[in-house]
Design a protein around this motif. Structure first.
Motif, PDB file in Angstrom:
ATOM      1  N   PRO A 145      -7.598   1.966  -5.829  1.00 56.31           N
ATOM      2  CA  PRO A 145      -6.497   1.003  -5.786  1.00 56.31           C
ATOM      3  C   PRO A 145      -5.703   1.056  -4.484  1.00 56.31           C
ATOM      4  O   PRO A 145      -5.222   0.026  -4.012  1.00 56.31           O
ATOM      5  N   VAL A 146      -5.571   2.252  -3.910  1.00 57.59           N
ATOM      6  CA  VAL A 146      -4.812   2.361  -2.647  1.00 57.59           C
ATOM      7  C   VAL A 146      -5.545   1.603  -1.539  1.00 57.59           C
ATOM      8  O   VAL A 146      -4.949   0.824  -0.789  1.00 57.59           O
ATOM      9  N   VAL A 147      -6.861   1.821  -1.465  1.00 55.27           N
ATOM     10  CA  VAL A 147      -7.670   1.131  -0.464  1.00 55.27           C
ATOM     11  C   VAL A 147      -7.620  -0.376  -0.719  1.00 55.27           C
ATOM     12  O   VAL A 147      -7.475  -1.172   0.215  1.00 55.27           O
TER      13      VAL A 147
ATOM     14  N   GLN B 142      -5.311  -2.062  -2.141  1.00 52.11           N
ATOM     15  CA  GLN B 142      -4.006  -2.571  -1.734  1.00 52.11           C
ATOM     16  C   GLN B 142      -3.951  -2.707  -0.220  1.00 52.11           C
ATOM     17  O   GLN B 142      -3.380  -3.650   0.307  1.00 52.11           O
ATOM     18  N   LYS B 143      -4.570  -1.775   0.464  1.00 48.34           N
ATOM     19  CA  LYS B 143      -4.533  -1.840   1.917  1.00 48.34           C
ATOM     20  C   LYS B 143      -5.274  -3.079   2.428  1.00 48.34           C
ATOM     21  O   LYS B 143      -4.822  -3.750   3.341  1.00 48.34           O
TER      22      LYS B 143
ATOM     23  N   ASP C 123     -12.187   3.220   3.946  1.00 48.29           N
ATOM     24  CA  ASP C 123     -12.900   4.332   3.325  1.00 48.29           C
ATOM     25  C   ASP C 123     -12.268   4.655   1.977  1.00 48.29           C
ATOM     26  O   ASP C 123     -11.086   4.967   1.906  1.00 48.29           O
TER      27      ASP C 123
ATOM     28  N   THR D 161       0.823  -1.205   0.000  1.00 45.22           N
ATOM     29  CA  THR D 161       0.000   0.000   0.000  1.00 45.22           C
ATOM     30  C   THR D 161       0.855   1.252   0.000  1.00 45.22           C
ATOM     31  O   THR D 161       0.604   2.192  -0.741  1.00 45.22           O
TER      32      THR D 161
ATOM     33  N   LYS E 204       1.238  -4.009  10.995  1.00 47.47           N
ATOM     34  CA  LYS E 204       1.613  -4.292   9.616  1.00 47.47           C
ATOM     35  C   LYS E 204       2.569  -5.476   9.496  1.00 47.47           C
ATOM     36  O   LYS E 204       2.555  -6.194   8.522  1.00 47.47           O
TER      37      LYS E 204
ATOM     38  N   ALA F 245       2.875  -7.953   6.063  1.00 49.42           N
ATOM     39  CA  ALA F 245       3.892  -7.461   5.146  1.00 49.42           C
ATOM     40  C   ALA F 245       4.927  -8.544   4.862  1.00 49.42           C
ATOM     41  O   ALA F 245       5.526  -8.590   3.804  1.00 49.42           O
TER      42      ALA F 245
ATOM     43  N   ARG G 290      -5.301   8.237   7.669  1.00 49.49           N
ATOM     44  CA  ARG G 290      -6.095   7.029   7.468  1.00 49.49           C
ATOM     45  C   ARG G 290      -5.515   5.873   8.286  1.00 49.49           C
ATOM     46  O   ARG G 290      -6.237   5.071   8.849  1.00 49.49           O
TER      47      ARG G 290
ATOM     48  N   GLN H 278      -8.504   6.792  -5.101  1.00 48.58           N
ATOM     49  CA  GLN H 278      -8.245   6.122  -3.833  1.00 48.58           C
ATOM     50  C   GLN H 278      -8.570   4.636  -3.894  1.00 48.58           C
ATOM     51  O   GLN H 278      -8.115   3.876  -3.051  1.00 48.58           O
TER      52      GLN H 278
ATOM     53  N   PRO I  35       0.585   1.320  13.904  1.00 44.93           N
ATOM     54  CA  PRO I  35       0.441   0.577  12.645  1.00 44.93           C
ATOM     55  C   PRO I  35       1.598  -0.371  12.360  1.00 44.93           C
ATOM     56  O   PRO I  35       1.405  -1.389  11.724  1.00 44.93           O
TER      57      PRO I  35
ATOM     58  N   ASP J 203      -3.062  -6.018   1.719  1.00 46.45           N
ATOM     59  CA  ASP J 203      -1.979  -6.077   2.706  1.00 46.45           C
ATOM     60  C   ASP J 203      -2.488  -6.518   4.073  1.00 46.45           C
ATOM     61  O   ASP J 203      -1.780  -7.173   4.834  1.00 46.45           O
TER      62      ASP J 203
ATOM     63  N   ARG K  87       2.482   2.068  -3.221  1.00 44.04           N
ATOM     64  CA  ARG K  87       1.509   2.700  -4.084  1.00 44.04           C
ATOM     65  C   ARG K  87       1.346   4.178  -3.724  1.00 44.04           C
ATOM     66  O   ARG K  87       1.263   5.047  -4.587  1.00 44.04           O
TER      67      ARG K  87
ATOM     68  N   LYS L 287      -8.427  -4.484 -10.369  1.00 42.80           N
ATOM     69  CA  LYS L 287      -7.135  -4.932 -10.875  1.00 42.80           C
ATOM     70  C   LYS L 287      -6.230  -5.357  -9.727  1.00 42.80           C
ATOM     71  O   LYS L 287      -5.529  -6.372  -9.812  1.00 42.80           O
ATOM     72  N   VAL L 288      -6.268  -4.594  -8.661  1.00 45.66           N
ATOM     73  CA  VAL L 288      -5.433  -4.908  -7.497  1.00 45.66           C
ATOM     74  C   VAL L 288      -5.886  -6.220  -6.850  1.00 45.66           C
ATOM     75  O   VAL L 288      -5.073  -7.088  -6.523  1.00 45.66           O
TER      76      VAL L 288
END
Lengths: 302, 380, 404
Positions: free
Chosen positions: C108-110, C112-113, C99, B38, C27, C31, B316, C106, C23, C116, B41, C136-137
Motif C-alpha cells: 500500500p505504501v508503494v 500510494q507513492k 520497489d 504516501t 512532490k 501533492a 527510498r 510495503q 524530493p 501521489d 501512510r 485498495k489504494v
C-alpha cells in the motif's frame, strides 16, 4: 519399508552434516566471545559465490575437476578469511565491552551489507554451481543409495570436528583460545594477545564456512544465490544451540539431530510442518536439558 | 546531546508538552504537505511500529529476556481481527454461516480488548515452558515460536478445515468503526479532504500514546522495578523475594498485549493479512528498533522505531535523486544501495552509540559499573 | 561518546541536505491535487505516467526487475514510435518504477507513492500478496492496476471498484484456475496413473497445486501424495524418498524455477523414474541452466502463445537483451510488456489520460499482444487465451502442444 527408513536416515545424516559444518563456525565464535555471529551464513554465501566464479572460469580453461575443486576451495577460504577478519575488526572488536545485544545488531547490519555486496557483484539471479563431485548414486542394498558427494560431505564434517577438537585441546593456539574464552582480560596479562587469538578464531570459522558453503551449494541442487546463506545459517544456529552452544562436538551432534529430526518428520509425519519439527525438538530438548544436549550448566547471565 | 534531548522532554515544561502535542496533531498535515499521502501512510505505520517496539521493550528492555519471535503476537492479533471482521469464517464454516450469514463484523471496542487478551494468552503459552531458559537459548526458542505460528497460519488453510485461508491470506477485512463511523470514509472539512490515512493516524496516535503512557507507569511501578532487578541479576532478584516466574510471565504477556493490539490495527488498516507479513525478519527489525533506540528507555525506543521505519522509506525517496544529483545518472541499483545503507547505518549507530541512540540516562552515568557487570564474557 | 557522535554529524547533515533538496520540489506538483493525474501539458505534447510496482530488492528481485524491464521496453517502444495521440496531443509515456520488496506491508505504501506521483494506471505487482492490499489504494484513487503475474483468484474475485464503479483489478496472466487444469489434463492424456502433487506453500504454488490436484481427482487419476516444501527449500530428499515407494509416474511441482531445479536433480539422484510437471514459474531457460541434464523431459506450461511462435516474440527477446545488457528475459516480462499495451489501448479508446476514463475503457481493450490476444472478462481476468505446454529436450524448451 525398511529401505525407505534407511534412505531417510541417510538423507538426514547428510543434511545434518551440512548443518554441523556451519554450526561449528557459530559455536567457535560463541565459545570464545559469547556472541552470536549472525553474519556467519552470509560469509558462507560469499564463499560459495567465490568458489562458483573461480570454478566456472577454471573449468572453462580446461583444468581437471579435482584441481579445480581444490583451487576453488582455496580461493573461497582466502576470501572468507579476509572478510571475516575485517568484520571482526570493524564490527565486533569495538563492541567487546558494549551491552550484549550491540554486536547482535551489528551482525545483522553486516549480513545486510554482505547480501547487498553479493547482489552488486554477482547480480540477483540464481547461478548454477559446477558439479565438482560426482553425483552418481552408489547402491548400497536394495533401493538404498548414496552419492559420492554425500559421502564426502559426511566425512568432511567429521574431519572438521576432529581437526577443531585437536586444535583446541592439543595446540598452543587452542590453549590460548580456551584461556581467552575464560577471560579476555586475564589472558592478556598471561602474555597472550587475545586480539590475535580472536582474529584467528574468526578466520578458522570463516575457512570452515567457505568449505561448508561449497558443499552446501553442491548438495542443495547445485546453485548459488545471494540469499542462500539465510536458511542454513538459521538452521545451523538451531543446531549449535541444540547441541549446547560453545561446544564443538555439540555442534555436530546438534546438526545431526536436527537433520534427522527434519528428515524423519518430513518423511513420516508431514512435510508441511518440516520446519516446525526442528523447533519442537529444540524446545523439548531444552526443557529437559536447558543447556543443550552436550552443553554444561553454566552460570550464564545473559 | 543529552542536555538538548532533555530540553525536548515533554515533562520538562508545560510549553514543551503543548508544542509536542500540537506537532503530533498536525503531523499528518505536515506529512501530506511535504510528501503527499504516501508520507501520511508512512507516519501511520510508524505509529504501529512504535506500539510494537514498546511491547518488545517490556520483554527485552525491562525484563532483559531476549525475544526473537515477537512478531508472532502481532500475527495473532492481526489474524484474530481478520477472522472476526471479515466474511471468511462464514464463507468456510457451516456453523458460522448459520450464526452470522453475512460474516462477523465486530466493532473496535470488542476487538482491541479481545486482541490484547488473546495475544496475552499466547504470551503466557510461550512463556510457561521456557521459564528456565536463559540468554541465547531463550532467544532461539522464541524465534522458533514465531516461525511455528507463521507456519501454522500458512498451513491451516486446507479445504476441509480452512481457518486461515493459508498463504492466500484473508482479504476484505472491515475498517475500524468508531461510533458507527467506518474510518475508511473520507471526511471533508472546508474543502480539505481528510482521507482514511488521516483518520487512522488519530486512532493510532491515541493507541500509541496510551501504550507509551502505560509503559511509563509500568516502569515506575513495583512490577517495573522487579523487572529491572531481574534484568540486572536474576539470582539477586530471587533472593530479594521477587517471584521470578510470575514476573517473567507478566513481561511476556504484557509485551504480547501491545503486539496483539498493533496487529489488529494493522489488519483493519491494510484490509488484508497473509503469513508473508509475519516473517522472522520482522521480529529482527523490531528488536533492532529497541536496541538501536536504547533498550529500556522509552523515549529512546520510540526514537528507534521512528528511525528504523523511517530510514528505509527515507532512503527510498532519496537514493535515486541523490545519485542523479551527484553523478548525473543512476550508478548503483537503488534497491540494493538502500539495503546497503540500512546495513551500514545499523553498524555505525552501534559502533558510535553501543547503548543505543538515546539510552537510559542513569545507566549512562554509571556506565562503568553496568558495562563491566553486563559484558563479562560468559564462558560456555 | 559525545565527541564521537560529532564525527557523524557532517555525514548526517550531508545526507539530509541532499535528501531534502530533491524530493520536495518533485512532490510539490502532485501533492497539490493528488486526485488528478499529472498530465503536465507542454504545448502540444503531454507526459503521461504509468506506474510499475515490483520487488526490486529481496529474494526475488531478479523477477521484479524483469517485470519492470518488460514494462519499460513497451514504454520505450511506444515513445520511439511517437504516434500515440490523445485528444489531438502527442503523448510521451513515462514509467515510474517502485520497489515493493515483495512485502505485503510495503504494497500500500508503494501504491500510494505511485498514486501521489500521478501515475494514471499501474503495471504490477508481482506477488498476489502485494497486489491485493495495494489494489485498495489504487481503486480508491480511481486507478486501474494490471498485474502481469498475480495468479491468486481472490485478486480479481474480491477486487475493488473505483469511486465511479469501474473494475480496478486486472491481470494479463492466467489464474491458477486456468493454468493448473491445463497441465493436469496434459499429463492425464499422456497416461498419468499415479501422481504426486507438491507445492512450495506460497500463494502461487499452493493455488496452482490445489487446482492440479482437483483436476486429477476429477479425472480419476490417483493422487498418491500431496506434500509441501517451502519456497526456500533446496533439499527435497526427505519428501522424495517418501514418495518413491509409491511409484509415481508424474510429480507436479507448484513453485518457481529456482526450487524446481534442485527438485528435479534430486529426483534423478534418488533414481525416481517419474516425470516432473510444472507451470510458468518453472518454465524458464533458467531451469535448464540450473538443472542441466536433469531438466530433460520436464513438462511445463506457460499462459499465452510461445514467444518464438509469435512474430514479435523473437524481436522482444532481442530488444530486451539490447536494452538491458547483461540481463535475460526471466518469466513475466512479456506479460508486463503486454500490460502496458493494454493500458495504452484503453487510453486510446477513452481518448483520455484520466484515471477513471481509462478504468471505464478497460473492458473494451482488445490487442494482439506478445502472449496472444488480450481481452478482459468483466471480472478483470484475461479472457480464455491459449496455454502452451512445453517439453524440455536437448536443453531447449520445445512446444509440446498449444491448448486453446
Amino acid at each position: 519399508m525398511l529401505e525407505t527408513l534407511v534412505q531417510t536416515l541417510i538423507n538426514g545424516i547428510v543434511v545434518g552434516s551440512i548443518y554441523a559444518m556451519v554450526a561449528l563456525g557459530y559455536t567457535m565464535v560463541y565459545g570464545i566471545l559469547g556472541i552470536i555471529n549472525f553474519a556467519h551464513g552470509e560469509v558462507m554465501m560469499i564463499g560459495a559465490m567465490v568458489a562458483m566464479t573461480v570454478a566456472t572460469l577454471l573449468l572453462k580453461a580446461g583444468l581437471p575437476v579435482l584441481l579445480v575443486l581444490i583451487l576453488a576451495a582455496i580461493a573461497a577460504m582466502v576470501v572468507c578469511m579476509i572478510l571475516s577478519y575485517t568484520i571482526e575488526k570493524v564490527a565486533y572488536r569495538p563492541l567487546r565491552n558494549a551491552p550484549k545485544l550491540a554486536p547482535l545488531i551489528t551482525a545483522i547490519g553486516v549480513s545486510f551489507l554482505l547480501q547487498s555486496i553479493a547482489q552488486l557483484v554477482w547480480g540477483l539471479e540464481h547461478f548454477p554451481f559446477p558439479e565438482l563431485l560426482p553425483s552418481k548414486r552408489i547402491i548400497l542394498f536394495g533401493d538404498v543409495g548414496i552419492t559420492m558427494r554425500e559421502i564426502v560431505i559426511v566425512i568432511v564434517s567429521l574431519i572438521m570436528m576432529t581437526g577443531l577438537l585437536t586444535l583446541v585441546n592439543k595446540t598452543k593456539l587452542g590453549r590460548a583460545m580456551r584461556a581467552t574464552s575464560e577471560n579476555v582480560g586475564v589472558t592478556g596479562l598471561m602474555g597472550v594477545n587475545p586480539n590475535k587469538v580472536i582474529s584467528a578464531t574468526f578466520m578458522i570459522g570463516a575457512a570452515l564456512a567457505a568449505i561448508a558453503g561449497i558443499l552446501y551449494a553442491m548438495n542443495a541442487g547445485g546453485k548459488v544465490h545471494f540469499f542462500m546463506g539465510f536458511m542454513p545459517g538459521m538452521k545451523a544456529f538451531i543446531a549449535a544451540v541444540l547441541g549446547g552452544i560453545g561446544n564443538i562436538p555439540g555442534a555436530v551432534v546438534g546438526g545431526l539431530a536436527l537433520g534427522l529430526a527434519e528428515a524423519l518428520g518430513a518423511g513420516y509425519i508431514s512435510s508441511e510442518y518440516q520446519d516446525v519439527f526442528a523447533f519442537v525438538v529444540l524446545v523439548v530438548v531444552l526443557i529437559f536439558r536447558p543447556s543443550g544436549l552436550l552443553g554444561q550448566r553454566t552460570a550464564d547471565r545473559a | 546531546m543529552n542536555k538538548l534531548l532533555k530540553k525536548m522532554d515533554p515533562k520538562e515544561s508545560m510549553i514543551g508538552f503543548l508544542i509536542a502535542l500540537a506537532l503530533l496533531l498536525a503531523m499528518p498535515f505536515i506529512a501530506k504537505a511535504v510528501g503527499g499521502t504516501t508520507w501520511v501512510r508512512i507516519v501511520d505505520m510508524t505509529l504501529l511500529y512504535i506500539m510494537l517496539a514498546m511491547g518488545l521493550n517490556i520483554v527485552v528492555g525491562f525484563a532483559g529476556l531476549l525475544d526473537l519471535g515477537y512478531i508472532a503476537f502481532y500475527a495473532v492479533g492481526a489474524y484474530m481481527v481478520a477472522l472476526l471482521s471479515s466474511s471468511h469464517l462464514s464463507d468456510n464454516f457451516e456453523w458460522a454461516k448459520n450464526a452470522f450469514p453475512t460474516g462477523l463484523h465486530v466493532p473496535l471496542w470488542v476487538i482491541v480488548p479481545l486482541g490484547a487478551a488473546l495475544a496475552a494468552l499466547a504470551g503466557i503459552m510461550l512463556g510457561t515452558p521456557i521459564l528456565k531458559l536463559r540468554g541465547d537459548y531463550l532467544a532461539l526458542v522464541t524465534l522458533g515460536f514465531g516461525e511455528i505460528i507463521r507456519i501454522f497460519m500458512n498451513n491451516l488453510g486446507k479445504n476441509d478445515f480452512n481457518l486461515t485461508n493459508g498463504p492466500r491470506g484473508i482479504n476484505r477485512i472491515d475498517p475500524v468503526t468508531v461510533f458507527g463511523y467506518p474510518l475508511d470514509k473520507t471526511i471533508e472539512i472546508g474543502g480539505y479532504k481528510l482521507t482514511k490515512e488521516f483518520l487512522y493516524y488519530y486512532l493510532f496516535l491515541i493507541l500509541a500514546a496510551a501504550t507509551v503512557f502505560v509503559c511509563y507507569r509500568l516502569q515506575k511501578s513495583r512490577l517495573g522495578r522487579a523487572w529491572m532487578a531481574l534484568r540486572e541479576d536474576d539470582i539477586a532478584a530471587k533472593a530479594m523475594g521477587i517471584n521470578v516466574r510470575n514476573i517473567k510471565l507478566l513481561a511476556f504477556s504484557l509485551g504480547a498485549t501491545f503486539g496483539g493490539i498493533a496487529g489488529g490495527m494493522f489488519a483493519s488498516f491494510q484490509g488484508f493479512v497473509s503469513p508473508e507479513s509475519f516473517t522472522y525478519m520482522e521480529s529482527i527489525v523490531i528488536l533492532a528498533m529497541v536496541v538501536l533506540g536504547g533498550m529500556g528507555h522509552i523515549p529512546g525506543v520510540v526514537l528507534g522505531a521512528v528511525i528504523m521505519y523511517f530510514l528505509p522509506e527515507f532512503l527510498r525517496f532519496t537514493v535515486e535523486p541523490m545519485q542523479k544529483a551527484m553523478f548525473g545518472k543512476v550508478l548503483l541499483d537503488t534497491a540494493i544501495l538502500r539495503q546497503m545503507l540500512l546495513g551500514l547505518a545499523m553498524i555505525l549507530i552501534m559502533l558510535y552509540r553501543p547503548k543505543g541512540l538515546w539510552p537510559t540516562p542513569t545507566r549512562e552515568d554509571k556506565k562503568d559499573v553496568v558495562s563491566t557487570d553486563k559484558t563479562a564474557n560468559t564462558p560456555a | 561518546m559525545q565527541t564521537k557522535l560529532f564525527k557523524l554529524l557532517p555525514l548526517m547533515a550531508a545526507v539530509t541536505l541532499a535528501a531534502c533538496s530533491k524530493p520536495e520540489e518533485k512532490k510539490a506538483a502532485p501533492a497539490a491535487d493528488a486526485a488528478k493525474p499529472a498530465a503536465a501539458a507542454a504545448g502540444d505534447s503531454i507526459v503521461v505516467k504509468i506506474g510499475s510496482g515490483a520487488p526490486k530488492s529481496g529474494e526475488i528481485a531478479h523477477l521484479g526487475k524483469d517485470n519492470e524491464n518488460g514494462a519499460q521496453l513497451a514504454v520505450n517502444e511506444i515513445n520511439a514510435k511517437g504516434d500515440l495521440k490523445i485528444g489531438g496531443k502527442k503523448v510521451t509515456l513515462e514509467l515510474v518504477g517502485e520497489d515493493d520488496a515483495g512485502d505485503p506491508k510495503q504494497g500500500p505504501v508503494v501504491a500510494q507513492k505511485l498514486v501521489d506521483a500521478g501515475a494514471v494506471a499501474v503495471v504490477g505487482h508481482l506477488n498476489s500478496g502485494v497486489s491485493i492490499p495495494a489494489n485498495k489504494v489504487y481503486a480508491d484513487a480511481g486507478m486501474v492496476q494490471v498485474s502481469p503475474s498475480s495468479t491468486n483468484p481472490d485478486y480479481t474475485l474480491k477486487g475493488n471498484k473505483t469511486p465511479k464503479g469501474s473494475v480496478s483489478s486486472y491481470r494479463v496472466v492466467a489464474t491458477d484456475a486456468k493454468q493448473g487444469p491445463s497441465v493436469a489434463k496434459f499429463i492425464m492424456e499422456k497416461g498419468a496413473k499415479n501422481v504426486v502433487v507438491l507445492d512450495d506453500a506460497t500463494q502461487y504454488g499452493k493455488g496452482l497445486a490445489d487446482q492440479v490436484e482437483k483436476t486429477l481427482k476429477d479425472g480419476k487419476v490417483n493422487v498418491v501424495a500431496r506434500e509441501a516444501a517451502t519456497d526456500k527449500t533446496t533439499d527435497f530428499k526427505a519428501i522424495l524418498t517418501k514418495v518413491k515407494a509409491m511409484n509415481p509416474d508424474y510429480i507436479f511441482w507448484g513453485g518457481m524455477d529456482a526450487t524446481a531445479a534442485p527438485l528435479v536433480k534430486q529426483m534423478k539422484e534418488l533414481g525416481l523414474k517419474a516425470t516432473l510437471a510444472s507451470a510458468d514459474g518453472a518454465c524458464t531457460e533458467k531451469l535448464i541452466e540450473l538443472a542441466g541434464d536433469a531438466a530433460e523431459g520436464v513438462i511445463c506450461s506457460v499462459a499465452g502463445f510461445p514467444l518464438e511462435k509469435m512474430a514479435k516474440g523473437k524481436e522482444f527477446v532481442a530488444n530486451y537483451e539490447k536494452a538491458f545488457s547483461g540481463q535475460k528475459v526471466q518469466i513475466y516480462s512479456p506479460f508486463a510488456y503486454d500490460a502496458v499495451y493494454a493500458i495504452v489501448d484503453a487510453m486510446k479508446k477513452a481518448d483520455s489520460a484520466d484515471r477513471e476514463a481509462i478504468a471505464a475503457a478497460m473492458p473494451k481493450v482488445s490487442i494482439d499482444g506478445l502472449i496472444g490476444k488480450i481481452e478482459f472478462e468483466p471480472t478483470g481476468d484475461i479472457k480464455g487465451g491459449a496455454i502452451t505446454i512445453y517439453n524440455i529436450g536437448a536443453k531447449k524448451l520445445n512446444v509440446a502442444t498449444i491448448i486453446q
